[in-house]
Motif scaffolding. Structure first.
Motif, PDB file in Angstrom:
ATOM      1  N   LEU A  17       4.243  76.687  44.011  1.00  0.00           N
ATOM      2  CA  LEU A  17       4.006  75.192  44.011  1.00  0.00           C
ATOM      3  C   LEU A  17       4.992  74.463  43.173  1.00  0.00           C
ATOM      4  O   LEU A  17       5.650  73.321  43.266  1.00  0.00           O
ATOM      5  CB  LEU A  17       2.635  74.733  44.056  1.00  0.00           C
ATOM      6  CG  LEU A  17       1.886  74.993  45.499  1.00  0.00           C
ATOM      7  CD1 LEU A  17       0.584  74.549  45.291  1.00  0.00           C
ATOM      8  CD2 LEU A  17       2.527  74.859  46.578  1.00  0.00           C
ATOM      9  N   ALA A  18       4.818  74.916  41.581  1.00  0.00           N
ATOM     10  CA  ALA A  18       5.508  74.252  40.844  1.00  0.00           C
ATOM     11  C   ALA A  18       6.894  74.607  40.915  1.00  0.00           C
ATOM     12  O   ALA A  18       7.702  73.360  40.634  1.00  0.00           O
ATOM     13  CB  ALA A  18       5.102  74.870  39.295  1.00  0.00           C
ATOM     14  N   LEU A  20       8.362  74.519  43.786  1.00  0.00           N
ATOM     15  CA  LEU A  20       8.708  73.598  44.862  1.00  0.00           C
ATOM     16  C   LEU A  20       8.545  72.054  44.269  1.00  0.00           C
ATOM     17  O   LEU A  20       9.425  71.327  44.783  1.00  0.00           O
ATOM     18  CB  LEU A  20       7.572  73.598  46.015  1.00  0.00           C
ATOM     19  CG  LEU A  20       7.736  75.133  46.885  1.00  0.00           C
ATOM     20  CD1 LEU A  20       6.618  75.095  47.865  1.00  0.00           C
ATOM     21  CD2 LEU A  20       8.929  74.812  47.836  1.00  0.00           C
ATOM     22  N   VAL A  21       7.862  71.600  43.562  1.00  0.00           N
ATOM     23  CA  VAL A  21       7.835  70.313  43.065  1.00  0.00           C
ATOM     24  C   VAL A  21       8.949  70.225  42.340  1.00  0.00           C
ATOM     25  O   VAL A  21       9.735  68.992  42.481  1.00  0.00           O
ATOM     26  CB  VAL A  21       6.540  70.336  41.925  1.00  0.00           C
ATOM     27  CG1 VAL A  21       6.392  69.054  41.379  1.00  0.00           C
ATOM     28  CG2 VAL A  21       5.286  70.157  42.825  1.00  0.00           C
ATOM     29  N   THR A 458       8.534  64.487  52.347  1.00  0.00           N
ATOM     30  CA  THR A 458       7.191  65.210  52.959  1.00  0.00           C
ATOM     31  C   THR A 458       7.061  64.404  54.256  1.00  0.00           C
ATOM     32  O   THR A 458       6.655  63.228  54.364  1.00  0.00           O
ATOM     33  CB  THR A 458       6.100  65.158  52.033  1.00  0.00           C
ATOM     34  OG1 THR A 458       4.933  65.809  52.781  1.00  0.00           O
ATOM     35  CG2 THR A 458       5.687  63.797  51.592  1.00  0.00           C
ATOM     36  N   SER A 539       3.856  74.034  35.408  1.00  0.00           N
ATOM     37  CA  SER A 539       3.244  74.925  36.081  1.00  0.00           C
ATOM     38  C   SER A 539       1.945  75.106  35.446  1.00  0.00           C
ATOM     39  O   SER A 539       0.725  75.216  36.293  1.00  0.00           O
ATOM     40  CB  SER A 539       3.982  76.247  35.818  1.00  0.00           C
ATOM     41  OG  SER A 539       3.972  76.853  34.529  1.00  0.00           O
ATOM     42  N   LEU A 542      -0.175  72.196  36.764  1.00  0.00           N
ATOM     43  CA  LEU A 542      -0.627  72.232  38.152  1.00  0.00           C
ATOM     44  C   LEU A 542      -1.697  73.513  38.258  1.00  0.00           C
ATOM     45  O   LEU A 542      -2.696  73.037  39.123  1.00  0.00           O
ATOM     46  CB  LEU A 542       0.336  73.023  39.071  1.00  0.00           C
ATOM     47  CG  LEU A 542       1.857  71.967  39.034  1.00  0.00           C
ATOM     48  CD1 LEU A 542       2.738  72.668  40.127  1.00  0.00           C
ATOM     49  CD2 LEU A 542       1.320  70.697  39.557  1.00  0.00           C
ATOM     50  N   GLU A 554       2.870  68.885  46.785  1.00  0.00           N
ATOM     51  CA  GLU A 554       3.688  69.875  46.725  1.00  0.00           C
ATOM     52  C   GLU A 554       4.567  69.750  47.792  1.00  0.00           C
ATOM     53  O   GLU A 554       4.345  69.421  49.077  1.00  0.00           O
ATOM     54  CB  GLU A 554       2.808  71.183  46.727  1.00  0.00           C
ATOM     55  CG  GLU A 554       1.989  71.496  47.948  1.00  0.00           C
ATOM     56  CD  GLU A 554       0.460  70.774  47.960  1.00  0.00           C
ATOM     57  OE1 GLU A 554       0.351  70.190  47.033  1.00  0.00           O
ATOM     58  OE2 GLU A 554      -0.182  71.198  48.861  1.00  0.00           O
TER      59      GLU A 554
END
Length: 721
Positions: A17-18, A20-21, A458, A539, A542, A554
């Protein structure tokens, strides 16, 4: 805070997810950016090796040798004057709830394996929020000139904690830290949608862990009055409740009243006192906003004599946008507002009271004979000077109560009250003007620091189509070159705003706030910027959100372009006049569809459609209420005459003036408040890729018909698919 221990799967997900962010905001998971961890290794488990991952970054930090082991035998020690019960209770609770670590209390006797907090004599160059932290394998000492600094030292200590084989450790490190700005805030709009007190407590907890220290609480607006005022009970009896817009809510009849069910809630004075005290224990000052002279519809519905109009609406409205309803300028209205503020200052002991002052459309004042007469009585040459008189009068009252007035940058118009502070939202111009005239200012400009803008593209989060990424927020400069070095002393700090018109639930508040709040926290605290370093530390942040059970934004996994199927999010809008991500008004319970639409021109382009084998077109459509106060702009909306009473979806090829290849009647969807799949329309195949323009015919602007998805059915040897 809900305890949530990390599993191997969770840690791996957080690393993904980090990435992706960062990818969504232009970063990359290469050197200096988070990567998906392998095996059981997590970002937090690597901190002692790679260096502390603290957000916001400390002013000065030097690594030492070794690490301090934290466990059941670790004890807390407090120097003279330290409120050990408060500070120790906070830290032990935080360690226990997030990582299951129990700490003991050592009293004031020096010992090994001790975490010591002490107040320093003679003050600190870092000010009341500054602190120093020195950790070694045998002990940790956190010192500060003030309890606020000790609190932030405790927060940093929690962030230094990492899981190693055999237990938790804090790396040996020396930190000297203090904030760049005194005002580091988030604004939470509870007027448009009520959030329960337990959520606000959680929000305060998470703010404190970012070293944010101001919660600007937006409590009144056109759509609700949320604060209990004892002298005027109808403000919440009437003003805290509305019927949401749209036919779904209108059809939801409350059996107790036989009328549509009311939506809303309010904060009792007991709620407020509890939240204010809780925030103070986390070094957060709550600044309430009581809007005036505009955004007054809810108050006027409760007490019609406050209005300019003779017969104002008795109902709290449900439209978004800017209403023309203003308070009148009678002495009785000023007395009402002073009575309200008199109760407000007893509930909120902080220095500042926010009075709004924004978006006060003057049409009613201009058209009212009585208001024009009052202007002459008061010596105001125009409506802007009347608003200035309004704000000056409130400022005089608040000064008499030992408080300072703050308002949005419109309070500059017509002349600024002597001791007023300006919150600049229309870019930085308000801050520049305020600082130039010797007034303090807080920078909070849209669109960058308006967190109703989406953090990335999103499809599931309602809000404005416009995007403000983590990187955009991090790049914002609270001390721009347009403000001279001398005038920068008037910059109190920086604030991001969570306007909730399209953020209906607490979970969405968290999604829109985090991790962008981490970026604004570092902008307000740290003296220098390091995007690569911040990205690397993200990261770990998160993973902390995971531990705290905080939802964060995310980016969705990318999906290939489908030449046969598109959602509204995957299509281009024909125009970008007022582009929104609108949530459906149905179903009342459960998940609702979210549509991308320009409310001024509901029109979409399905680009690159493969029509070579297409024989039919299937459309899923929704209808949302046109609940927007947009002034004269509503006259610019062009309606296309329908052929049937319910209207149609028209599909044209290549552009919006091209050949019409399909017409889908909307009659099957009229009675369904949620998404409806219309009967398929037959189309003729044609070679190549083509753009499709999709528009609706309709008799009125309400409802707004929207596309949910479009699918092209193709013919194969086996038949249609």
């Amino acid at each position: 805070m809900k305890q949530r221990r990390m599993t191997v799967a969770n840690r791996t997900v957080v690393g993904v997810l980090a990435a992706l962010v960062l990818a969504a905001c232009g970063g990359s998971p290469g050197n200096g950016s988070p990567q998906s961890p392998s095996g059981s290794e997590s970002p937090l488990s690597r901190t002692a090796i790679e260096g502390p991952r603290i957000i916001p970054a400390p002013r000065k930090m030097e690594a030492g040798t070794g690490a301090f082991a934290v466990g059941g035998n670790t004890r807390l020690e407090f120097g003279d004057g330290v409120d050990g019960e408060r500070l120790g209770g906070y830290l032990t609770g935080l360690f226990q709830e997030t990582y299951g670590i129990g700490l003991g209390t050592a009293g004031n006797v020096p010992d090994s394996n001790v975490i010591r907090f002490e107040l320093t004599a003679g003050g600190s160059a870092g000010g009341p929020e500054g602190y120093s932290l020195a950790s070694s394998p045998s002990r940790i000492v956190i010192s500060a000139a003030d309890s606020r600094g000790l609190f932030y030292g405790a927060v940093t200590l929690w962030q230094l904690l990492s899981k190693q084989q055999g237990g938790f450790v804090v790396p040996a490190v020396t930190i000297e830290d203090s904030p760049r700005f005194a005002w580091r805030g988030l604004m939470l709009d509870s007027a448009r949608h009520y959030q329960p007190p337990e959520f606000i407590r959680k929000f305060i907890d998470v703010m404190a862990l970012h070293k944010l220290n101001v919660l600007h609480w937006h409590l009144t607006d056109d759509q609700a009055w949320r604060l209990e005022i004892k002298k005027y009970p109808r403000l919440t009896e009437v003003g805290a409740w509305r019927v949401p817009a749209g036919p779904a809510a209108a059809a939801d009849i409350d059996p107790a009243t036989g009328k549509p069910r009311l939506y809303g809630g309010f904060y009792s004075q007991e709620d407020v006192r509890d939240l204010v005290a809780y925030a103070r224990s986390r070094n957060i000052s709550i600044v309430p906003e009581i809007d005036m002279p505009g955004h007054a519809s809810a108050a006027i519905a409760a007490y019609p004599k406050l209005a300019v109009l003779d017969r104002p609406s008795p109902d709290v409205p449900a439209d978004w946008g800017v209403y023309p309803n203003l308070f009148n300028a009678e002495e009785a209205t000023f007395q009402f507002l002073e009575d309200v503020l008199a109760e407000v200052v007893t509930l909120f002991p902080g220095e500042y009271i926010h009075v709004g002052g924004d978006e006060a459309v003057k049409d009613q004042w201009k058209a009212s004979r009585r208001v024009q007469a009052r202007m002459r009585e008061l010596g105001a040459k125009d409506e802007h000077e009347l608003q200035s008189y309004f704000i000056r009068r409130m400022e005089t009252f608040l000064t008499s109560k030992g408080r300072r007035l703050i308002g949005w940058d419109e309070i500059l118009e017509g002349g600024l009250a002597p001791n007023a502070t300006v919150m600049s939202w229309r870019g930085i111009d308000g801050a520049v003007a305020a600082a130039a005239s010797g007034h303090d200012t807080v920078l909070s400009p849209q669109p960058t620091l308006y967190f109703d803008r989406r953090p990335f593209d999103t499809p599931t989060s309602p809000g404005r189509v416009e995007i403000s990424t983590v990187e955009n927020v991090y790049a914002f400069d609270p001390a721009p070159a347009a403000i001279s070095e001398e005038q920068r002393k008037h910059i109190l700090g920086v604030q991001a705003n969570l306007w909730t018109e399209h953020i209906r639930t607490p979970a969405r508040v968290e999604f829109m706030a985090f991790p962008r709040a981490a970026a604004i926290a570092e902008v307000g605290w740290s003296p220098t910027k390091d995007w690569a370093g911040f990205s690397e530390r993200l990261s770990a942040q998160l993973e902390r959100y995971q531990v705290l059970d905080v939802r964060f934004a995310e980016a969705p996994m990318p999906r290939p372009v489908d030449p046969f199927h598109r959602t509204s999010h995957e299509m281009a809008l024909c125009t970008d006049k007022i582009a929104l991500m609108l949530e459906d008004d149905a179903p009342l319970a459960g998940d609702r569809a979210v549509f991308k639409v320009d409310i001024m021109n509901p029109c979409w382009m399905f680009k690159g459609a493969d029509l070579s084998k297409a024989t039919a077109l299937v459309a899923s459509v929704g209808q949302v209420p046109f609940n927007f106060q947009i002034g004269d702009a509503v006259k610019e909306i062009v309606l296309s005459k329908p052929a049937t009473p319910a209207g149609e979806l028209e599909v044209r090829v290549d552009d919006c003036n091209g050949e019409r290849i399909a017409v889908l009647p909307l009659a099957p969807a009229v009675g369904n408040f949620a998404v409806t799949t219309l009967p398929a329309a037959t189309i003729k195949p044609r070679e190549g890729l083509h753009d499709l323009c999709l528009t609706f015919t309709r008799k009125s602007i309400d409802p707004i018909w929207t596309i949910d998805s479009i699918e092209l059915k193709t013919t194969t040897a086996a038949g249609t698919e």
